[in-house]
Design a protein around this motif. Sequence first.
Motif, PDB file in Angstrom:
ATOM      1  N   ARG A  56       0.833  -1.203   0.000  1.00 40.46           N
ATOM      2  CA  ARG A  56       0.000   0.000   0.000  1.00 40.46           C
ATOM      3  C   ARG A  56       0.863   1.246   0.000  1.00 40.46           C
ATOM      4  NH1 ARG A  56      -5.208  -0.334   0.200  1.00 40.46           N
ATOM      5  NH2 ARG A  56      -6.258  -2.245   0.876  1.00 40.46           N
ATOM      6  N   GLN A  57       0.418   2.253  -0.759  1.00 38.35           N
ATOM      7  CA  GLN A  57       1.090   3.549  -0.818  1.00 38.35           C
ATOM      8  C   GLN A  57      -0.003   4.609  -0.811  1.00 38.35           C
ATOM      9  OE1 GLN A  57       3.424   5.270  -4.357  1.00 38.35           O
ATOM     10  NE2 GLN A  57       4.986   4.247  -3.111  1.00 38.35           N
ATOM     11  N   GLY A  58      -0.340   5.078   0.389  1.00 38.47           N
ATOM     12  CA  GLY A  58      -1.493   5.961   0.515  1.00 38.47           C
ATOM     13  C   GLY A  58      -2.762   5.183   0.230  1.00 38.47           C
ATOM     14  N   ARG A  59      -3.569   5.699  -0.678  1.00 38.41           N
ATOM     15  CA  ARG A  59      -4.816   5.025  -1.044  1.00 38.41           C
ATOM     16  C   ARG A  59      -4.628   4.011  -2.167  1.00 38.41           C
ATOM     17  NH1 ARG A  59      -9.573   9.674  -1.056  1.00 38.41           N
ATOM     18  NH2 ARG A  59      -9.357  10.295   1.137  1.00 38.41           N
ATOM     19  N   ARG A  60      -3.447   3.981  -2.749  1.00 47.36           N
ATOM     20  CA  ARG A  60      -3.207   3.111  -3.881  1.00 47.36           C
ATOM     21  C   ARG A  60      -2.431   1.862  -3.463  1.00 47.36           C
ATOM     22  NH1 ARG A  60      -4.115   4.477  -8.788  1.00 47.36           N
ATOM     23  NH2 ARG A  60      -2.383   3.245  -9.622  1.00 47.36           N
ATOM     24  N   VAL A  61      -2.490   0.880  -4.337  1.00 51.85           N
ATOM     25  CA  VAL A  61      -1.703  -0.332  -4.180  1.00 51.85           C
ATOM     26  C   VAL A  61      -0.669  -0.333  -5.292  1.00 51.85           C
ATOM     27  CG1 VAL A  61      -1.732  -2.845  -4.248  1.00 51.85           C
ATOM     28  CG2 VAL A  61      -3.588  -1.613  -3.129  1.00 51.85           C
ATOM     29  N   VAL A  62       0.603  -0.441  -4.942  1.00 53.24           N
ATOM     30  CA  VAL A  62       1.668  -0.423  -5.937  1.00 53.24           C
ATOM     31  C   VAL A  62       2.443  -1.739  -5.868  1.00 53.24           C
ATOM     32  CG1 VAL A  62       1.897   2.077  -5.849  1.00 53.24           C
ATOM     33  CG2 VAL A  62       3.311   0.663  -4.361  1.00 53.24           C
ATOM     34  N   LEU A  63       3.160  -2.047  -6.933  1.00 52.52           N
ATOM     35  CA  LEU A  63       3.941  -3.269  -6.992  1.00 52.52           C
ATOM     36  C   LEU A  63       5.286  -3.088  -6.302  1.00 52.52           C
ATOM     37  CD1 LEU A  63       3.343  -4.465 -10.668  1.00 52.52           C
ATOM     38  CD2 LEU A  63       2.001  -4.953  -8.621  1.00 52.52           C
ATOM     39  N   THR A  64       5.728  -4.132  -5.661  1.00 48.00           N
ATOM     40  CA  THR A  64       7.092  -4.159  -5.145  1.00 48.00           C
ATOM     41  C   THR A  64       8.036  -4.449  -6.318  1.00 48.00           C
ATOM     42  OG1 THR A  64       6.987  -6.530  -4.724  1.00 48.00           O
ATOM     43  CG2 THR A  64       6.256  -5.058  -2.943  1.00 48.00           C
ATOM     44  N   ALA A  65       9.329  -4.425  -6.066  1.00 47.80           N
ATOM     45  CA  ALA A  65      10.295  -4.774  -7.115  1.00 47.80           C
ATOM     46  C   ALA A  65      10.036  -6.198  -7.616  1.00 47.80           C
ATOM     47  CB  ALA A  65      11.721  -4.635  -6.582  1.00 47.80           C
ATOM     48  N   GLU A  66       9.745  -7.109  -6.686  1.00 48.00           N
ATOM     49  CA  GLU A  66       9.439  -8.488  -7.085  1.00 48.00           C
ATOM     50  C   GLU A  66       8.142  -8.540  -7.890  1.00 48.00           C
ATOM     51  OE1 GLU A  66      10.144  -7.500  -4.061  1.00 48.00           O
ATOM     52  OE2 GLU A  66      11.863  -8.631  -3.319  1.00 48.00           O
ATOM     53  N   GLY A  67       7.175  -7.708  -7.497  1.00 55.44           N
ATOM     54  CA  GLY A  67       5.908  -7.664  -8.221  1.00 55.44           C
ATOM     55  C   GLY A  67       6.073  -7.173  -9.647  1.00 55.44           C
ATOM     56  N   GLU A  68       6.944  -6.181  -9.856  1.00 55.24           N
ATOM     57  CA  GLU A  68       7.202  -5.664 -11.205  1.00 55.24           C
ATOM     58  C   GLU A  68       7.792  -6.754 -12.091  1.00 55.24           C
ATOM     59  OE1 GLU A  68       6.410  -3.034 -12.676  1.00 55.24           O
ATOM     60  OE2 GLU A  68       6.039  -1.470 -11.189  1.00 55.24           O
ATOM     61  N   VAL A  69       8.747  -7.506 -11.546  1.00 51.70           N
ATOM     62  CA  VAL A  69       9.352  -8.595 -12.317  1.00 51.70           C
ATOM     63  C   VAL A  69       8.318  -9.662 -12.647  1.00 51.70           C
ATOM     64  CG1 VAL A  69      11.034 -10.485 -12.237  1.00 51.70           C
ATOM     65  CG2 VAL A  69      11.658  -8.223 -11.365  1.00 51.70           C
ATOM     66  N   PHE A  70       7.510 -10.031 -11.651  1.00 53.11           N
ATOM     67  CA  PHE A  70       6.508 -11.073 -11.876  1.00 53.11           C
ATOM     68  C   PHE A  70       5.460 -10.611 -12.880  1.00 53.11           C
ATOM     69  CE2 PHE A  70       2.681 -13.512 -10.852  1.00 53.11           C
ATOM     70  CZ  PHE A  70       3.193 -14.809 -10.930  1.00 53.11           C
ATOM     71  N   ARG A  71       5.058  -9.344 -12.807  1.00 47.30           N
ATOM     72  CA  ARG A  71       4.041  -8.841 -13.737  1.00 47.30           C
ATOM     73  C   ARG A  71       4.519  -8.945 -15.178  1.00 47.30           C
ATOM     74  NH1 ARG A  71       1.902  -2.664 -14.116  1.00 47.30           N
ATOM     75  NH2 ARG A  71       4.118  -2.355 -14.512  1.00 47.30           N
TER      76      ARG A  71
END
Length: 304
Positions: A56-71
């Motif tokens: 979570r980043q404020g009201r939004r959900v953002v990807l972690t570094a691992e999430g970016e790679v997986f996406r």
Amino acid sequence: MNMHPGVKLRHIRLFLAVAEHGSLTAAGRAEGLSQPAVSKSLAEMEAMLGARLVQRQGRRVVLTAEGEVFRRHAREAVASLEAAAAALRPEHGAGRLSVGLLPTVSTRFFPNVVGEFLLDPPLPTLSIETGSHPVLLRKLRDRAIDLMIGRMPQPAEMPGLEFEFLYEEPIIAAVRAGHPGRGQRIARVLRDYPVILPTRDAIIRGTVDAYLASLNLADLVPAVETSTLALGRGLLYATDAIWFISQGVLEAEIEAGQVETLPLGASYLSGAVGMTVVTGHVLPPTLLRLMNLARRQAEHRKKI
């Protein structure tokens, strides 16, 4: 190490929806699930993969570094599965092309390209998305779209991408026909009437801000920020506002005499428009044909 067998396609699709929307609620709405169900599914997948994918980043959900790679890999995998399924359906033989368009080419240039494209069936389905530069650029890198047409990306954005120049496009200060500020010095007009600027994520915004600063108007507060044709055009017709926008967005209205442009006295207020693809991405023949028609349309445009 192999992926955990418990990770299902539904987990991956839901994760990709969260990555696209930046919100568990919006992703759930798109996938027909409740927010708690989305949260549960993400937690299951993270546990099975042994990595945290979102935060979570404020009201939004953002990807972690691992999430970016997986996406990145997950999007390619899902696209390959969809292509494999489509290949088994002869009625869909021509396939699908996904194109992302920035506003400057959406109203006339690309419709003219499509007009030529439709003359030579069998045809793929053209899936066309419009949006801001950062959104479309992200989708291009994720292979969610095959091609992006619009302003040239910034140098820092170019690694891994290839840009092909089509034509030069000026930025204009558009007003309704008969605007009371015609004939006056541009700096005075910009102080006396409401100003509409492109949104902050628009690729032309930095150029417009630099121009305003050159007029000692760096402190100018816009009345509205938009790059949307329907809204911007409506505001021009209803008010005495001045809209800084790429000329291609309003070409039809200018030719019809409904919109005029104020002289800006700055030759640098223009930029390259072209096609951007991912480096090394194998382009299907139908997309190559579409791109060739875009080149022809650009040549025709230069001769007008």
